[in-house]
Design a protein around this motif. Structure first.
Motif, PDB file in Angstrom:
ATOM      1  N   SER A 212       0.809  -1.210   0.000  1.00 42.31           N
ATOM      2  CA  SER A 212       0.000   0.000   0.000  1.00 42.31           C
ATOM      3  C   SER A 212       0.848   1.268   0.000  1.00 42.31           C
ATOM      4  CB  SER A 212      -0.935   0.002   1.214  1.00 42.31           C
ATOM      5  OG  SER A 212      -0.190  -0.077   2.414  1.00 42.31           O
ATOM      6  N   ASP A 213       2.073   1.155   0.545  1.00 41.79           N
ATOM      7  CA  ASP A 213       2.951   2.320   0.582  1.00 41.79           C
ATOM      8  C   ASP A 213       3.974   2.318  -0.546  1.00 41.79           C
ATOM      9  OD1 ASP A 213       4.422   0.174   1.512  1.00 41.79           O
ATOM     10  OD2 ASP A 213       5.577   1.380   2.947  1.00 41.79           O
ATOM     11  N   ALA A 214       3.855   1.375  -1.477  1.00 38.06           N
ATOM     12  CA  ALA A 214       4.827   1.267  -2.573  1.00 38.06           C
ATOM     13  C   ALA A 214       4.591   2.372  -3.598  1.00 38.06           C
ATOM     14  CB  ALA A 214       4.725  -0.097  -3.240  1.00 38.06           C
ATOM     15  N   ARG A 215       5.647   3.039  -3.994  1.00 42.61           N
ATOM     16  CA  ARG A 215       5.575   4.094  -4.988  1.00 42.61           C
ATOM     17  C   ARG A 215       5.787   3.527  -6.387  1.00 42.61           C
ATOM     18  NH1 ARG A 215      10.447   7.257  -2.425  1.00 42.61           N
ATOM     19  NH2 ARG A 215      11.000   5.054  -2.124  1.00 42.61           N
ATOM     20  N   PRO A 216       5.353   4.218  -7.412  1.00 42.89           N
ATOM     21  CA  PRO A 216       5.647   3.773  -8.786  1.00 42.89           C
ATOM     22  C   PRO A 216       7.161   3.729  -9.014  1.00 42.89           C
ATOM     23  CG  PRO A 216       3.964   5.491  -8.779  1.00 42.89           C
ATOM     24  CD  PRO A 216       4.510   5.426  -7.388  1.00 42.89           C
ATOM     25  N   LEU A 217       7.591   2.809  -9.849  1.00 40.84           N
ATOM     26  CA  LEU A 217       9.021   2.639 -10.104  1.00 40.84           C
ATOM     27  C   LEU A 217       9.643   3.920 -10.633  1.00 40.84           C
ATOM     28  CD1 LEU A 217      11.482   0.755 -10.216  1.00 40.84           C
ATOM     29  CD2 LEU A 217      10.771   0.095 -12.536  1.00 40.84           C
ATOM     30  N   ILE A 218       8.939   4.620 -11.523  1.00 37.24           N
ATOM     31  CA  ILE A 218       9.507   5.832 -12.121  1.00 37.24           C
ATOM     32  C   ILE A 218       9.777   6.890 -11.055  1.00 37.24           C
ATOM     33  CG2 ILE A 218       7.233   6.818 -12.626  1.00 37.24           C
ATOM     34  CD1 ILE A 218      10.443   7.118 -14.767  1.00 37.24           C
ATOM     35  N   GLU A 219       8.935   6.930 -10.012  1.00 35.28           N
ATOM     36  CA  GLU A 219       9.156   7.899  -8.937  1.00 35.28           C
ATOM     37  C   GLU A 219      10.406   7.553  -8.142  1.00 35.28           C
ATOM     38  OE1 GLU A 219       7.023   9.342  -4.751  1.00 35.28           O
ATOM     39  OE2 GLU A 219       5.792   8.464  -6.359  1.00 35.28           O
ATOM     40  N   ILE A 220      10.625   6.269  -7.917  1.00 37.63           N
ATOM     41  CA  ILE A 220      11.779   5.835  -7.118  1.00 37.63           C
ATOM     42  C   ILE A 220      13.077   6.090  -7.876  1.00 37.63           C
ATOM     43  CG2 ILE A 220      12.855   3.875  -5.944  1.00 37.63           C
ATOM     44  CD1 ILE A 220       9.988   2.609  -5.905  1.00 37.63           C
ATOM     45  N   VAL A 221      13.103   5.692  -9.151  1.00 41.31           N
ATOM     46  CA  VAL A 221      14.364   5.730  -9.893  1.00 41.31           C
ATOM     47  C   VAL A 221      14.714   7.122 -10.396  1.00 41.31           C
ATOM     48  CG1 VAL A 221      14.104   3.319 -10.590  1.00 41.31           C
ATOM     49  CG2 VAL A 221      13.316   5.120 -12.132  1.00 41.31           C
ATOM     50  N   THR A 222      13.834   8.089 -10.204  1.00 53.69           N
ATOM     51  CA  THR A 222      14.172   9.464 -10.574  1.00 53.69           C
ATOM     52  C   THR A 222      14.546  10.306  -9.353  1.00 53.69           C
ATOM     53  OG1 THR A 222      11.795  10.013 -10.534  1.00 53.69           O
ATOM     54  CG2 THR A 222      12.790   9.514 -12.682  1.00 53.69           C
ATOM     55  N   GLN A 223      14.597   9.692  -8.167  1.00 55.56           N
ATOM     56  CA  GLN A 223      15.104  10.402  -6.995  1.00 55.56           C
ATOM     57  C   GLN A 223      16.572  10.773  -7.224  1.00 55.56           C
ATOM     58  OE1 GLN A 223      13.592   8.443  -3.026  1.00 55.56           O
ATOM     59  NE2 GLN A 223      14.007   6.836  -4.518  1.00 55.56           N
ATOM     60  N   PRO A 224      16.996  11.962  -6.840  1.00 54.00           N
ATOM     61  CA  PRO A 224      18.400  12.344  -7.037  1.00 54.00           C
ATOM     62  C   PRO A 224      19.385  11.344  -6.420  1.00 54.00           C
ATOM     63  CG  PRO A 224      17.107  14.264  -6.422  1.00 54.00           C
ATOM     64  CD  PRO A 224      16.200  13.080  -6.288  1.00 54.00           C
ATOM     65  N   ARG A 225      19.064  10.814  -5.252  1.00 51.90           N
ATOM     66  CA  ARG A 225      19.978   9.868  -4.596  1.00 51.90           C
ATOM     67  C   ARG A 225      20.097   8.575  -5.386  1.00 51.90           C
ATOM     68  NH1 ARG A 225      22.586   9.725   0.003  1.00 51.90           N
ATOM     69  NH2 ARG A 225      23.097   7.773   1.041  1.00 51.90           N
ATOM     70  N   PHE A 226      18.960   8.079  -5.902  1.00 50.92           N
ATOM     71  CA  PHE A 226      19.016   6.845  -6.698  1.00 50.92           C
ATOM     72  C   PHE A 226      19.767   7.089  -8.001  1.00 50.92           C
ATOM     73  CE2 PHE A 226      17.654   3.803  -9.836  1.00 50.92           C
ATOM     74  CZ  PHE A 226      17.651   2.602  -9.145  1.00 50.92           C
ATOM     75  N   VAL A 227      19.522   8.214  -8.652  1.00 50.83           N
ATOM     76  CA  VAL A 227      20.195   8.521  -9.931  1.00 50.83           C
ATOM     77  C   VAL A 227      21.706   8.567  -9.730  1.00 50.83           C
ATOM     78  CG1 VAL A 227      20.502  10.250 -11.734  1.00 50.83           C
ATOM     79  CG2 VAL A 227      18.207   9.706 -10.914  1.00 50.83           C
ATOM     80  N   ALA A 228      22.155   9.259  -8.675  1.00 48.40           N
ATOM     81  CA  ALA A 228      23.595   9.346  -8.413  1.00 48.40           C
ATOM     82  C   ALA A 228      24.169   7.972  -8.093  1.00 48.40           C
ATOM     83  CB  ALA A 228      23.857  10.305  -7.255  1.00 48.40           C
ATOM     84  N   VAL A 387      34.799   8.537 -17.764  1.00 53.04           N
ATOM     85  CA  VAL A 387      33.730   7.834 -17.043  1.00 53.04           C
ATOM     86  C   VAL A 387      33.753   8.197 -15.560  1.00 53.04           C
ATOM     87  CG1 VAL A 387      32.797   5.572 -16.422  1.00 53.04           C
ATOM     88  CG2 VAL A 387      33.720   5.942 -18.709  1.00 53.04           C
ATOM     89  N   VAL A 388      34.948   8.226 -14.963  1.00 48.77           N
ATOM     90  CA  VAL A 388      35.067   8.631 -13.560  1.00 48.77           C
ATOM     91  C   VAL A 388      34.595  10.076 -13.385  1.00 48.77           C
ATOM     92  CG1 VAL A 388      36.719   9.148 -11.715  1.00 48.77           C
ATOM     93  CG2 VAL A 388      36.876   6.994 -12.954  1.00 48.77           C
ATOM     94  N   ALA A 389      34.902  10.941 -14.345  1.00 51.93           N
ATOM     95  CA  ALA A 389      34.456  12.334 -14.266  1.00 51.93           C
ATOM     96  C   ALA A 389      32.932  12.427 -14.225  1.00 51.93           C
ATOM     97  CB  ALA A 389      35.006  13.127 -15.453  1.00 51.93           C
ATOM     98  N   LEU A 390      32.240  11.602 -15.002  1.00 51.35           N
ATOM     99  CA  LEU A 390      30.774  11.581 -14.979  1.00 51.35           C
ATOM    100  C   LEU A 390      30.244  11.152 -13.615  1.00 51.35           C
ATOM    101  CD1 LEU A 390      29.890  10.080 -18.487  1.00 51.35           C
ATOM    102  CD2 LEU A 390      29.438  12.407 -17.684  1.00 51.35           C
ATOM    103  N   CYS A 391      30.905  10.176 -12.999  1.00 50.82           N
ATOM    104  CA  CYS A 391      30.488   9.715 -11.668  1.00 50.82           C
ATOM    105  C   CYS A 391      30.673  10.821 -10.635  1.00 50.82           C
ATOM    106  CB  CYS A 391      31.283   8.472 -11.266  1.00 50.82           C
ATOM    107  SG  CYS A 391      30.939   7.019 -12.274  1.00 50.82           S
ATOM    108  N   PHE A 392      31.800  11.534 -10.710  1.00 45.85           N
ATOM    109  CA  PHE A 392      32.020  12.655  -9.797  1.00 45.85           C
ATOM    110  C   PHE A 392      30.966  13.748 -10.015  1.00 45.85           C
ATOM    111  CE2 PHE A 392      36.556  11.372  -8.946  1.00 45.85           C
ATOM    112  CZ  PHE A 392      36.425  11.352  -7.568  1.00 45.85           C
TER     113      PHE A 392
END
Length: 407
Positions: A212-228, A387-392
């Motif tokens: 009941s408290d589960a969010r849509p996947l798109i909402e979870i994976v677009t969080q700034p913390r998840f993206v980083a 690639v490392v620069a993108l991660c930073f």
């Protein structure tokens, strides 16, 4: 002791027991991965004709298998529970070892690549071990649980390459067949260890039922913390696969022996997992983002050493730094992922994450062979820097987002 305190203590004990069992299974079943990676390209060269440009395709097959297996593995584990799901994974791993062995006897390159793909599908279940350990641990033990499971890779670092060295000519004159045949008993021992897990299918079903408290996947994976976190898991793992896949070819191409190449992978895998005993504690003390950044700096060090020369010590030192960098960056980023979803969201988020992760890793391993054949070992290592620069950049964006939210 109150009932609540006793329950917390029991949860902690059960979480530690689960982590120990999964670490042991990681050590045994996980040994299939270094066998496939250290021999995949060399066996590919052995099976190919004069044109060796597709030599790394079997290793790519392995990584594609892990990517393709990510979502089905998550679904099977959700359906059968951790014990039943993970034991199913050992059956898949054994089947892949059997197919690869038969392919070598038939001198079939593409059947061999398919066999490694099946081993990779089995590896997708192994990749879920770290999430299972975190899911069954109390909040303060989650990062340590992930580290503890990955610490099982220390045995993998020793066992896998030693199996390669002692079984490579076991079924002579068919080179490498003995090494892939050894995956079958490894899978059997792993299944035995996993049979002692006490995590039931019902427990997983209860978690998923509380949706009941589960969010849509798109909402979870677009969080700034998840993206980083996704940027850093994909970047660190893809770079590790990219450089590691090309390293045995480069070493043998420079006149070093196959045993030297195999031992180089052994040192690399040891460096990947040895810090896991304390990486979780470091994350708990300093924060996941700082540990990820430390890992990225070590990856830059790997490329710098590799670009400095072609002596054996330079190959081995670069591979060790590659493993250390992967450990800090990947475990730190995995902890960030684990903190970004609720228990009711775990299966879909973990499946999506590993599908994106290992799809990228598969592409990186394929490009490793193509770039090595076209431009050599030097170009492989220059690619590390952007690639490392993108991660930073992803970490910096997360930091700025947090500062704006706090102000």
């Amino acid at each position: 002791m109150t009932t609540a305190t006793a329950a917390v203590a029991e949860t902690g004990r059960e979480g530690r027991r689960t982590a120990v069992l999964l670490a042991a299974a990681q050590a045994i079943v996980g040994s299939a991965a270094p066998i496939a990676i250290s021999l995949g390209a060399l066996a590919g060269q052995y099976l190919l004709g004069p044109d060796k440009s597709l030599a790394t395709a079997p290793v790519t097959g392995f990584n594609i298998g892990v990517a393709l297996g990510a979502l089905p593995a998550a679904a099977i584990i959700r359906r059968l529970g951790h014990r039943g799901g993970f034991m199913t994974g050992t059956i898949v791993t054994a089947l892949g070892g059997l197919v690869a062995t038969l392919a070598l006897f038939q001198a079939s390159f593409w059947l061999f690549a398919f066999g490694l793909c099946v081993i990779g599908v089995g590896g997708a279940f192994v990749q879920q071990f770290r999430f299972a350990a975190a899911d069954n641990a109390p909040p303060q033990f989650k990062a340590r649980a992930i580290s503890f499971v990955l610490a099982g890779g220390i045995i993998t670092a020793i066992l896998g390459p030693q199996i390669v060295i002692y079984t490579r000519e076991l079924l002579a004159p068919v080179m490498f067949a003995g090494s892939f045949a050894s995956i079958l008993p490894l899978a059997a021992v792993g299944a035995l260890i996993l049979s002692f897990l006490r995590v039931s299918a019902h427990a997983n079903a209860v978690t998923e039922a509380a949706a009941s408290d589960a969010r849509p996947l798109i909402e979870i994976v677009t969080q700034p913390r998840f993206v980083a976190a996704l940027f850093c898991t994909v970047g660190s793992y893809a770079l590790m696969s990219f450089v590691m896949t090309g390293a045995p070819l480069a070493m043998v191409g420079c006149g070093l022996s196959e045993d030297n190449a195999t031992l180089g992978i052994s040192w690399h895998v040891m460096a990947m997992f040895a810090p896991s005993f304390f990486t979780g504690s470091l994350i708990h003390r300093f924060g996941a983002e700082r540990i990820v950044a430390t890992g990225l700096v070590l990856l830059i060090g790997c490329a710098a050493v590799a670009l400095s020369g072609l002596a054996l010590w330079q190959f081995w030192t670069a591979l060790i730094l590659l493993g250390l960098g992967w450990n800090f960056a990947f475990i730190g980023a995995t902890a960030m992922v684990a903190a970004s979803y609720r228990p009711s969201e775990k299966s879909k988020v973990q499946g999506f994450h590993d599908f994106a992760l290992f799809g990228s890793v598969a592409f990186a391993s394929l490009m490793s062979g193509a770039i090595y054949n076209a431009w050599g070992w030097t170009m492989l290592n220059w690619i590390v820097f952007p690639v490392v620069a993108l991660c930073f950049l992803a970490l910096a964006t997360l930091k700025l987002t947090g500062l704006r939210a706090a102000s």
